[in-house]
Design an enzyme around this catalytic site. Structure first.
Site, PDB file in Angstrom:
ATOM      1  N   LYS A  12       0.849  -1.199   0.000  1.00  0.00           N
ATOM      2  CA  LYS A  12       0.000   0.000   0.000  1.00  0.00           C
ATOM      3  C   LYS A  12       0.882   1.246   0.000  1.00  0.00           C
ATOM      4  CE  LYS A  12      -4.069  -1.632   2.604  1.00  0.00           C
ATOM      5  NZ  LYS A  12      -4.833  -1.415   3.840  1.00  0.00           N
ATOM      6  N   ASP A  64      -8.449   1.412   4.345  1.00  0.00           N
ATOM      7  CA  ASP A  64      -8.991   0.076   4.539  1.00  0.00           C
ATOM      8  C   ASP A  64      -9.607  -0.330   3.220  1.00  0.00           C
ATOM      9  OD1 ASP A  64      -9.286  -1.982   6.683  1.00  0.00           O
ATOM     10  OD2 ASP A  64     -11.324  -1.972   5.897  1.00  0.00           O
TER      11      ASP A  64
END
Ligand code: ITT
Length: 460
Positions: A12, A64
């Site tokens: 990420k 998320d």
């Protein structure tokens, strides 16, 4: 600018660093956080709150994300990281997903990424990005992470793991969410509260049904439509001023007003039809797939709009030529929504010009074809311009700079209409031309105020 990111996931961080170029990304481990919220936004907020207290005066963010598979009722969803059990094990997750989809033909899925931000002043903002696609029969590719080898985004035949990082970032859920983050960070100087409002605006989410309908109808573009009719009428008035024989003008103003109204209703009909036809492919971006408007309600609206066009034509007592133009317009609208051929979209707007021509003219005896030359020229130029813009705009969703330029080209429509009206009123300085010019100017004001009035309604 520094941005603290609450994550353990180095993939990420790599993607964020590429997308948020120029921002210093500092990973921070949100230790001990329980991600047990029922949705992505809740989990992202839990994670970002865990680190934001340590970084007062700076921006903090958490992402998320996860994969939602239609045939599995949205699973793995918020459990994506640990689908096959604790701890996170990507090969096991992917194997379980394939197993659960054995023999399943509906392989529709989407990635979602929710980014929760905490501003230097402690304000919380949540934005979301989606990427629709399908789950492949087997894994392919080595790039990316997680479910990337199994996920084939819409419009591609390759999995995310077969795309380069740049290609993935341009269309991915994370790329889309982070484009919004970029805007918010860039807007960092805005006053208190306005960032939240801004976040909602970039999010395109609207709380009320009314806003969902305004989004369906892309209401901010509506003022570009009547101008087509005005220009068509102006071209015909000019031809009459040249004393072209064979045509007489009908009762000009009421006809132009009714024809403009009818073209607006036909335009709204086209948008409702477009979103009904495209509901399955639009991901969760548009109001129908998002669930804000049902397909049934959109169908009723489409029927009412069609009826509205007929009523406007009847009340305006519009001549037969106008009915023919409108019939062709409906054929083109229906054809465009099903083929997406740019030239057909060009014809839709060109036919609006012809509707304006037909609304004011009443043929008598033998019409000389030269009388139609100005209107024909405007029709051809307009059809070509709109067709070219439509062709060029393909793929704008995944290309932010293209999107900005397309926005400029669409915004230019009203200015081009105004330019044509100015030219016709210079060539034919009659009272009628001046009235059409004033109406064109009013549409420009309306367009600008619609953009301000409906900031949450996207133009595309
Ligand atoms: P943090 O919570 O520490 O940020 P995480 O990997 O646990 O890291 P999430 O709870 O957000 O992150 O779970 C995301 C999971 O969803 C991730 O582990 C992947 O399995 C999947 N996922 C999310 N984005 C993805 C992407 O771009 N490509 C492939 N899989 C992705």
């Amino acid at each position: 600018m520094r941005l603290y990111v609450a994550t353990h996931n180095s993939h990420k961080i790599a993607e964020m660093s590429k997308i948020l170029e120029g921002v210093e990304i500092v990973p921070d481990n949100p230790e001990g956080v329980e991600e047990n919220a029922p949705d992505f936004a809740g989990n992202a907020l839990v994670k970002v709150r865990a680190i934001a207290a340590r970084h007062k005066g700076d921006w903090s963010m958490a992402d998320d994300s996860g994969l939602e598979v239609e045939a599995l009722g949205g699973a793995p969803g918020v459990h994506s990281a640990r689908y096959a059990g604790e701890p996170c094990n990507t090969p096991n997750n992917n194997a379980l997903l394939l197993k659960n989809l054995t023999g399943v033909t509906n392989r529709r899925a989407r990635f979602t990424c929710c980014c929760a931000l905490v501003s230097p002043e402690g304000e919380e903002i949540v934005v979301e990005g989606h990427c629709p696609g399908r789950i492949a029969e087997k894994a392919a590719g080595v790039e990316g992470f997680g479910y990337d080898p199994l996920f084939v985004p819409d419009g591609y035949e390759k999995s995310f793991a077969e795309l380069s990082p740049d290609e993935k970032n341009a269309i991915s859920h994370r790329g889309r969410a982070l484009e919004k983050v970029k805007t918010i960070l860039g807007d960092g100087s805005a006053g208190d509260g306005s960032r939240v409002e801004h976040a909602e605006r970039v999010e395109g989410k609207c709380g009320s049904r009314v806003l969902a309908w305004l989004q369906l109808f892309r209401i901010v573009n509506l003022p570009t439509v009547p101008g087509d009719v005005l220009v068509g009428a102006a071209a015909m008035l000019y031809a009459a001023a040249l004393n072209a024989s064979g045509v007489v003008l009908g009762t000009c103003f009421s006809a132009v007003i009714w024809a403009s109204l009818a073209s607006c209703l036909a335009y709204l009909y086209g948008l409702a039809d477009n979103d009904i036809v495209g509901a399955a492919k639009d991901g969760s971006v548009r109001p129908i797939p998002r669930g804000d408007i049902s397909v049934g309600a959109a169908r009723v609206a489409r029927g009412l709009l069609w009826g509205g066009v007929v009523v406007a034509g009847a009340l305006g007592n519009l001549p037969p030529g106008w009915w023919v133009a409108m019939l062709l317009l409906f054929v083109c609208i229906i054809a465009y929504n099903r083929t997406k051929w740019s030239v057909v979209m060009g014809l839709c707007r060109g036919l609006n010009v012809l509707a304006g021509v037909a609304a004011v003219l009443v043929p008598v005896g033998e019409a000389t074809w030269t009388a139609f030359a100005p209107a024909g020229a405007v029709f051809a130029a307009w059809t070509l311009y709109i067709a070219a813009v439509t062709a060029y705009s393909k793929g704008e969703e995944t290309n932010p700079s293209k999107r900005v330029f397309v926005g400029f080209l669409v915004g230019a429509i009203v200015y081009l209409q105004l330019l044509a009206l100015v030219i016709f009123s210079l060539l034919d300085p009659s009272r009628e031309q001046r009235c059409l010019l004033v109406a064109g100017g009013a549409l420009l004001v309306l367009l600008r105020s619609f953009k301000g009035l409906f900031p949450k309604v996207s133009a595309s």
